[in-house]
Scaffold this active site. Structure first.
Site, PDB file in Angstrom:
ATOM      1  N   ASN A   1       0.836  -1.197   0.000  1.00 52.51           N
ATOM      2  CA  ASN A   1       0.000   0.000   0.000  1.00 52.51           C
ATOM      3  C   ASN A   1       0.871   1.247   0.000  1.00 52.51           C
ATOM      4  O   ASN A   1       1.687   1.440   0.906  1.00 52.51           O
ATOM      5  CB  ASN A   1      -0.902   0.035   1.244  1.00 52.51           C
ATOM      6  CG  ASN A   1      -1.710   1.318   1.338  1.00 52.51           C
ATOM      7  OD1 ASN A   1      -2.671   1.504   0.590  1.00 52.51           O
ATOM      8  ND2 ASN A   1      -1.322   2.215   2.232  1.00 52.51           N
ATOM      9  N   GLU A   2       0.732   2.056  -1.034  1.00 46.18           N
ATOM     10  CA  GLU A   2       1.330   3.390  -1.128  1.00 46.18           C
ATOM     11  C   GLU A   2       2.823   3.405  -0.768  1.00 46.18           C
ATOM     12  O   GLU A   2       3.278   4.206   0.057  1.00 46.18           O
ATOM     13  CB  GLU A   2       0.535   4.384  -0.276  1.00 46.18           C
ATOM     14  CG  GLU A   2      -0.891   4.530  -0.773  1.00 46.18           C
ATOM     15  CD  GLU A   2      -1.678   5.651  -0.115  1.00 46.18           C
ATOM     16  OE1 GLU A   2      -1.135   6.311   0.793  1.00 46.18           O
ATOM     17  OE2 GLU A   2      -2.838   5.867  -0.512  1.00 46.18           O
TER      18      GLU A   2
END
Length: 607
Positions: free
Chosen positions: A300-301
């Site tokens: 994630n990110e």
């Protein structure tokens, strides 16, 4: 320095500011795209609307403004953060001073780090006072194709072990209410999948060392995913975060639940973990089920240092190792990414030699950009999206957020496979558990599972029939402020959904200059009369946060009497009593005021 150079430099500064992406300013390069043609600026009451011809190959457009035709041109900042670009026109600028002439120019984006030249400028000024009206013509016997509902593909949620939590927030049971929130979005909004963080975190005990030897235990994952499937949904398997005993630096964490963001200390062990988890899911839930319906998203990110403490090269190794591990179980399983913040790293992701079956990314504050020129025929999953990325922002509980969701969903229809609102429920603890009932949480539903205005926005969109109808708008703010979406169901019911919205966060509480008088003309109606129902979301209707402000008596959480009053109000409200609408020459008309922000849904049922 040319006008384009100045514009790119300012765009680079904005892209590097505020932590939207961990990228130093100054990296914006020229895109091999022509300037948009045909820019028209039209002044109206409280706004200037811009329209331009689309540029083939552009993923979006950066709107610039100056006080003179020669510049300097600055990107228009409507306060949403992340990427201050839009996927298409028209665009309504409500940030300027009334009666002041501004010059506008629009630049195409090849990626979020490459910008083409500015268009030929156009000028206009907003004004105040006077009448402002919009006319909406809906062709009831037309056919604009099947209606696409991007919200039905996916919704975001807290780390899914939260489903197992026996604690309370505000006296409400966390795990039970989170399950009920997911059930509600499944049953009432049609949402099919849930995407969440941290399936590999230590609270589920997936990976640990026992006497120096690695041991895997998927029983916690089974409990979580069984619960999701029992709700009629399917999980997105976000491969995050790092188990403590596998982390190269366990001290690097994020969130209140201390998710570890470090690369693995042993890459072979990471690959083994991913491969064994994937094989276990296939064995437990069936190859056809997982291959046909599940997505494996890597991390994630990672383009934000708050979510990845390693280097970009180490993340790409993580992606490559993970993708190969998933595909080793079955080549037909779907793995992709980069699950990046603010549309970052898309071009890097697509340059991988490892499999990339889908492209996923996130943005906040603007409709999702059009990544089809980059992704080709790969599915596009916006696995996080919302009005703001700021925890605890009051805007999350407002009607403004509701109109934002409709604008984004209408824009994404037909070009995005999933647009996942972040998140389903205010039972959410990234920065700690909710301190009060309406605290600016990301949820569509509050603690207690009361529907916020943005929930009702999607519930009204869900009422649309399966055949989209042609819609034409005209008047002051048509298309830029006021938008419409219409559809017909198989039994002849015609539903028209309208909203009045700006992306400008400074107008979140409304602005009388942006209110509009709307007339809907529905043509091609076969019956002689229709039963009309008009639902409304605005400051006084379907607005649980506004109600709570009036009855809270200074409390953070309701008492039993207040809970009862709130539950009684947990419904979408009508703006007027239902009535019969007569049809003349196969046409019926409905007129009403549409404040900014607000939503109206007009349903015509043949009698």
């Amino acid at each position: 320095m040319t006008v384009e150079d100045v514009a790119r430099e300012r765009w680079a500064q904005l892209m590097g500011a505020g932590g939207a992406q961990d990228r130093a300013p100054g990296e914006i390069v020229p895109a091999d795209l022509p300037a948009p043609a045909g820019l028209v600026a039209t002044g109206g009451r409280g706004h200037v609307t811009l329209a331009w011809e689309p540029v083939p190959g552009a993923i979006g457009y950066a709107v610039h403004r100056a006080t003179a035709s020669t510049g300097p041109y600055e990107p228009v900042d409507h306060g949403g953060g992340d990427v201050l670009a839009v996927p298409h026109g028209p665009y309504a600028d409500t940030t300027g001073e009334p009666f002041r002439e501004y010059w506008y120019a629009v630049a195409p984006l090849g990626t979020v780090t490459s910008m083409g030249p500015l268009s030929v400028p156009a000028s206009a000024a907003a004004h105040t006072g006077g009448d402002a009206a919009v006319r909406v013509e809906v062709t009831a016997d037309g056919d604009a194709g099947p209606l696409h509902r991007p919200w039905r593909a996916m919704v975001g949620s807290e780390h899914l072990s939260h489903l197992l939590c026996a604690d309370t927030s505000g006296g409400r049971p966390i795990g039970a209410e989170l399950r009920e929130a997911l059930r509600r979005v499944r049953d009432e909004l049609g949402v099919q999948q849930v995407r969440a963080h941290a399936i590999l975190c230590d609270d589920l005990g997936v990976y640990r060392l026992v006497d120096g030897r690695p041991r895997l235990d998927f029983s916690g994952v089974d409990r979580v995913y069984d619960a999701v499937l029992e709700l009629g949904m399917r999980p997105v398997v976000e491969l995050s975060f790092m188990p403590r005993d596998l982390a190269s630096d366990p001290s690097r964490t994020v969130f209140a639940y201390q998710a570890i963001i470090s690369p693995p200390r042993d890459w072979d062990q990471w690959s083994w973990l991913v491969r064994e988890l994937t094989a276990h899911l296939v064995e437990r839930y069936g190859l056809d089920e997982v291959r046909d319906n599940w997505w494996f998203e890597v991390w994630n990110e990672a383009n934000l240092s708050v979510f990845w403490s390693g280097t970009p090269a180490e993340f790409w190794r993580l992606y490559d190792e993970s993708a190969r591990a998933v595909k080793a179980v079955d080549p037909g399983l779907h793995v992709g990414g980069p699950a990046s913040a603010a549309v970052g790293w898309i071009e890097d992701q697509l340059a991988r030699e490892s499999p990339v079956d889908f492209v996923s990314t996130h943005t906040y504050g603007s409709p999702p950009l059009d990544l089809r020129p980059l992704a080709g025929d790969r599915p596009l999953l916006w696995t996080e999206w919302g009005v703001t990325a700021t925890h605890g922002s009051e805007v999350n509980d407002t009607v403004f957020a509701a109109t934002f969701l409709l604008r984004g969903m209408r824009s994404a229809a037909g070009r995005v496979d999933a647009l996942a609102p972040w998140v389903a429920s205010d039972h959410f603890e990234e920065l700690g558990r909710p301190p009060r009932l309406t605290h600016g949480g990301f949820g569509l539903l509050t603690v207690g599972n009361l529907a916020k205005p943005k929930y009702w926005a999607l519930a009204l969109a869900q009422r649309l029939g399966d055949t989209e109808l042609p819609v034409a708008l005209s008047g002051d703010g048509a298309g830029g402020l006021v938008e419409a979406w219409a559809a017909r169901s198989g039994d002849g019911v015609v539903t028209v959904l309208l909203w009045n919205a700006t992306l400008d966060h400074t107008k979140a509480d409304g602005d009388p200059e942006l209110d509009r008088a709307v007339t809907i003309d529905v043509t091609g109606l076969p019956a002689a009369a229709y039963r009309m129902t008009h639902w409304r979301v605005d400051a006084r209707h379907s607005n649980i946060a506004a109600l709570w402000r009036t009855i809270s008596e200074g409390r953070d959480w309701p008492d039993e009497r207040q809970w009862a009053a709130l539950r009684e109000a947990d419904r979408v409200e009508t703006a007027e009593p239902s009535r019969v609408l007569k049809v003349k020459d196969r046409t019926a008309a409905v007129a009403f005021d549409l404040p900014m922000p607000s939503i109206s849904c007009v349903e015509l049922v043949p009698i």
